[in-house]
Design a protein around this motif. Structure first.
Motif, short mmCIF file in Angstrom:
data_model
loop_
_atom_site.label_atom_id
_atom_site.label_comp_id
_atom_site.label_asym_id
_atom_site.label_seq_id
_atom_site.Cartn_x
_atom_site.Cartn_y
_atom_site.Cartn_z
N LEU A 32 3.35 0.78 -4.68
CA LEU A 32 3.33 -0.68 -4.63
C LEU A 32 3.59 -1.15 -3.20
O LEU A 32 4.60 -0.77 -2.60
N ALA A 33 2.68 -1.95 -2.68
CA ALA A 33 2.82 -2.39 -1.29
C ALA A 33 2.18 -3.76 -1.13
O ALA A 33 1.23 -4.09 -1.85
N ARG A 34 2.71 -4.53 -0.18
CA ARG A 34 2.08 -5.84 0.07
C ARG A 34 0.60 -5.66 0.38
O ARG A 34 -0.23 -6.40 -0.09
N ASP A 35 0.31 -4.66 1.19
CA ASP A 35 -1.09 -4.36 1.53
C ASP A 35 -1.42 -2.96 1.02
O ASP A 35 -1.06 -1.97 1.67
N PRO A 36 -2.10 -2.86 -0.14
CA PRO A 36 -2.37 -1.53 -0.70
C PRO A 36 -3.19 -0.66 0.25
O PRO A 36 -3.12 0.57 0.19
N GLY A 37 -3.92 -1.28 1.15
CA GLY A 37 -4.71 -0.51 2.12
C GLY A 37 -3.83 0.37 3.00
O GLY A 37 -4.26 1.42 3.47
N LYS A 38 -2.57 -0.05 3.20
CA LYS A 38 -1.64 0.71 4.05
C LYS A 38 -1.20 2.02 3.41
O LYS A 38 -0.61 2.87 4.08
N VAL A 39 -1.41 2.14 2.07
CA VAL A 39 -0.89 3.33 1.37
C VAL A 39 -2.01 4.14 0.73
O VAL A 39 -1.76 5.03 -0.08
N ALA A 40 -3.25 3.84 1.14
CA ALA A 40 -4.39 4.54 0.55
C ALA A 40 -4.31 6.04 0.83
O ALA A 40 -4.80 6.86 0.05
N ASP A 41 -3.68 6.41 1.94
CA ASP A 41 -3.60 7.83 2.33
C ASP A 41 -2.61 8.62 1.47
O ASP A 41 -2.57 9.85 1.56
N LEU A 42 -1.82 7.94 0.64
CA LEU A 42 -0.77 8.65 -0.11
C LEU A 42 -1.34 9.46 -1.28
O LEU A 42 -0.66 10.30 -1.87
N GLY A 43 -2.58 9.19 -1.67
CA GLY A 43 -3.22 9.99 -2.71
C GLY A 43 -2.75 9.66 -4.12
O GLY A 43 -2.84 10.50 -5.02
N VAL A 44 -2.25 8.45 -4.31
CA VAL A 44 -1.89 7.98 -5.65
C VAL A 44 -2.45 6.58 -5.81
O VAL A 44 -2.74 5.91 -4.81
N PRO A 45 -2.60 6.10 -7.05
CA PRO A 45 -3.09 4.72 -7.22
C PRO A 45 -2.16 3.74 -6.51
O PRO A 45 -0.94 3.93 -6.49
N ALA A 46 -2.77 2.71 -5.93
CA ALA A 46 -1.99 1.70 -5.20
C ALA A 46 -2.29 0.32 -5.77
O ALA A 46 -3.41 0.03 -6.18
N ARG A 47 -1.26 -0.51 -5.81
CA ARG A 47 -1.44 -1.88 -6.29
C ARG A 47 -0.71 -2.83 -5.34
O ARG A 47 0.32 -2.48 -4.76
N ALA A 48 -1.24 -4.06 -5.25
CA ALA A 48 -0.62 -5.07 -4.38
C ALA A 48 0.67 -5.56 -5.02
O ALA A 48 0.74 -5.81 -6.23
#
Ligand code: NAP
Length: 281
Positions: A32-48
């Protein structure tokens, strides 16, 4: 079980997700991140996920069974931000919340403990199952700035001969992942700290030993230290929190010898000498 971690774009959050991937199916982890684009590299689903957007958070938490709330780095109404997250978790049907608090939050006189104590109370009143991780100081609070200390010719602070038992972010992050992955940690409050204690004089001596150049610890009156921190660009309120923590650390508020962190990790915490070596490398 779907486990979501807030602040996933931050330093602690990134490390926690990396470790959680070794304990749980990555498809069942949500960054979970304000900008999901910042965590795309983590290799798990991301949500805003923004602590100031209650409706957006309820939507982002659909299907989440366990939520790890990493305390906000934004000190503008931090309690209100955390309350928003806890209320969103309740509204979305989250089963358990974890929260990264501060050592002895329920009784600590440190100014920085105010938001944490209030957040713990909001969690308790929410009726959600909870795991409270009361983290001590990060070792990186000092090691990340060793270059500046070496350049200036002294490590500075207002802690006198206070003894700290900090741990590295990686150790706290691993503990967060361990506690998130196992529902048996529900209902627990953990006081987390490193195995090793040291004064700032001892920290400076370790840096001197590794660099081969003398680095004294220069203990300063609180107002002088505050002025230096502000001159380095820290906002006044934040500098005040740091000075206050140093001054009160002499009474043991940032030390804990329970060994709870190494118990959760099932290994000793990272040694100061190793943390210093990594920082100097
Ligand atoms: N115990 C200690 O010694 C110590 C030391 C430093 C920090 N801390 C606390 O521990 C937390 C984690 O540490 P860290 O090193 O990972 O800090 P960090 O790298 O600064 O990360 C902070 C995270 O909080 C997120 N955040 C800030 N405002 C938000 C908002 N409105 N909504 C959602 N997310 C928000 C940031 O997201 P963006 O990427 O979008 O900005 C970032 O992911 C800090 O936030 C702070 O509360 C404790």
């Amino acid at each position: 079980m779907t486990i979501a971690i807030t602040g996933a774009s931050g330093q602690l959050g990134r490390l926690a997700i990396a470790h959680l991937k070794t304990l749980a199916d990555p498809a069942q982890i949500v960054a979970l991140a304000r900008d999901p684009g910042k965590v795309a590299d983590l290799g798990v689903p991301a949500r805003a996920f923004d602590y100031t957007d209650p409706d957006g958070m309820v939507a982002a938490l659909q299907g989440v069974t366990t939520l790890a709330l990493i305390s906000s780095s934004d000190f503008n109404d931090r309690i209100g931000q955390h309350r928003n997250v806890i209320e969103a978790a309740k509204a979305a049907g989250v089963g358990r919340i974890l929260y990264t608090s501060i050592l002895k939050a329920d009784r600590s006189p440190l100014l920085i403990a105010v938001d944490h104590a209030a957040t713990e109370e909001i969690i308790a009143a929410s009726g959600l199952q909870a795991t409270i991780l009361r983290n001590g100081w990060y070792t990186e609070n000092w090691t990340a700035n060793l270059g500046g200390a070496i350049g200036a010719g002294a490590l500075i602070g207002s802690a006198g001969d206070a003894r700290f038992t900090p741990a590295t972010r990686a150790d706290y992050a691993q503990a967060l992942a361990v506690a998130a992955a196992d529902p048996a940690h529900a209902g627990k409050v953990y006081e987390l700290a490193g195995d090793e204690g040291f004064t700032l004089t001892e920290l400076a001596a370790e840096v001197s030993r590794q660099t081969g150049k003398p680095l004294p610890y220069n203990d300063l009156p609180g107002d002088v230290y505050q002025g230096i921190l502000e001159s380095l660009g820290l906002p006044s309120g934040f500098a005040q929190l740091l000075v206050d923590a140093d001054v009160k650390a002499g009474d043991g508020w940032l030390a804990d010898d329970s060994g709870t962190l190494s118990g959760l990790l099932n290994r000793p915490t990272v040694r100061l000498s190793d943390a210093v070596a990594v920082a100097l490398a």
